[in-house]
Scaffold this motif. Sequence first.
Motif, PDB file in Angstrom:
ATOM      1  N   ALA A 167       0.865  -1.180   0.000  1.00 18.09           N
ATOM      2  CA  ALA A 167       0.000   0.000   0.000  1.00 18.09           C
ATOM      3  C   ALA A 167       0.902   1.229   0.000  1.00 18.09           C
ATOM      4  N   GLU A 168       0.402   2.299  -0.581  1.00 10.82           N
ATOM      5  CA  GLU A 168       1.163   3.551  -0.650  1.00 10.82           C
ATOM      6  C   GLU A 168       0.620   4.526   0.390  1.00 10.82           C
ATOM      7  N   ILE A 169       1.498   4.999   1.263  1.00 11.81           N
ATOM      8  CA  ILE A 169       1.105   5.919   2.332  1.00 11.81           C
ATOM      9  C   ILE A 169       1.837   7.250   2.160  1.00 11.81           C
ATOM     10  N   PRO A 170       1.106   8.352   2.005  1.00 10.86           N
ATOM     11  CA  PRO A 170       1.773   9.669   1.915  1.00 10.86           C
ATOM     12  C   PRO A 170       2.520   9.988   3.201  1.00 10.86           C
ATOM     13  N   ILE A 171       3.685  10.602   3.064  1.00 10.97           N
ATOM     14  CA  ILE A 171       4.481  10.945   4.244  1.00 10.97           C
ATOM     15  C   ILE A 171       3.693  11.865   5.182  1.00 10.97           C
ATOM     16  N   GLY A 172       2.901  12.754   4.608  1.00 11.64           N
ATOM     17  CA  GLY A 172       2.115  13.664   5.441  1.00 11.64           C
ATOM     18  C   GLY A 172       1.135  12.952   6.347  1.00 11.64           C
ATOM     19  N   SER A 173       0.698  11.748   5.938  1.00 16.49           N
ATOM     20  CA  SER A 173      -0.246  10.989   6.754  1.00 16.49           C
ATOM     21  C   SER A 173       0.418  10.371   7.972  1.00 16.49           C
ATOM     22  N   LEU A 174       1.758  10.398   8.017  1.00 15.90           N
ATOM     23  CA  LEU A 174       2.475   9.864   9.167  1.00 15.90           C
ATOM     24  C   LEU A 174       2.752  10.943  10.210  1.00 15.90           C
ATOM     25  N   THR A 175       2.330  12.161   9.916  1.00 16.20           N
ATOM     26  CA  THR A 175       2.468  13.240  10.889  1.00 16.20           C
ATOM     27  C   THR A 175       1.174  13.355  11.672  1.00 16.20           C
ATOM     28  N   ASN A 176       1.187  14.177  12.683  1.00 15.22           N
ATOM     29  CA  ASN A 176      -0.015  14.366  13.498  1.00 15.22           C
ATOM     30  C   ASN A 176      -0.752  15.631  13.085  1.00 15.22           C
ATOM     31  N   PRO A 193       5.398  12.818  -0.744  1.00  8.20           N
ATOM     32  CA  PRO A 193       5.788  11.573  -1.428  1.00  8.20           C
ATOM     33  C   PRO A 193       5.198  10.367  -0.704  1.00  8.20           C
ATOM     34  N   HIS A 194       5.018   9.281  -1.456  1.00 12.53           N
ATOM     35  CA  HIS A 194       4.424   8.077  -0.892  1.00 12.53           C
ATOM     36  C   HIS A 194       5.493   7.080  -0.456  1.00 12.53           C
ATOM     37  N   LEU A 195       5.260   6.480   0.708  1.00 11.48           N
ATOM     38  CA  LEU A 195       6.102   5.392   1.187  1.00 11.48           C
ATOM     39  C   LEU A 195       5.388   4.065   0.937  1.00 11.48           C
ATOM     40  N   ARG A 196       6.145   3.058   0.582  1.00 11.64           N
ATOM     41  CA  ARG A 196       5.560   1.749   0.275  1.00 11.64           C
ATOM     42  C   ARG A 196       5.483   0.906   1.551  1.00 11.64           C
TER      43      ARG A 196
END
Length: 216
Positions: A120-129, A138-141
């Motif tokens: 799954a591709e997760i945007p880096i911004g979604s890993l922030t609070n 950018p997307h992380l795999r």
Amino acid sequence: MRYKSRRRFSGRVKLWAIIFVIITALFTAVLIKTEKNVRPIAAQQAEHYSKLTANKIISSAVSEYLDENRYTYSDFAAVLYDENGNAAAIEAVTYNINRVQSELSLIINSEFMESGDTSAEIPIGSLTNSYLLAGIGPHLRLRICPAREAQVELTSTFSSAGVNQTCHRISATVTAYINSSLPLYSFSTEVSFEFLLAENIIVGEVPEVSLNFLES
């Protein structure tokens, strides 16, 4: 002159050493802060996508199996009545119960093997609070794969279905173990899903011994 030059050189070395220590300390503090903030969110994202992947594979396998095998309540249990028409006991059809558990386990694990590693591709911004950064960057795999074999267990529950009536449900509980990984992080997730196989309305009181009929 040489003495002054050496003192200047020594002073510069000390200055750069102090700057290096400060930069290192700041960098370490940033890493610790980032780790503290990012890891819980990354774990939530990994668990979310692991559950989605497992649910898709397991639901498809179970649905196909149940479509091919139209089980009814009598395939798993038999209600025995006394001379007054009251439920005296509920006997489990052990052969069918063991067969369904075995066949479902084989089918589900085969589906996991065939699907291989998913991602799954997760945007880096979604890993922030931050709500402002969610879905941005950018997307992380995220790599997702089964950790070990899924397990299938048939379970039995009794619940009230009205005045002097009891609903007896027989379900298949599937438990899967999923590994997932992002750069710098890895997670393990345990997921469980329950699928109804059959149910029956029993009129009258249910004997206490029947409440654990799958454990007998």
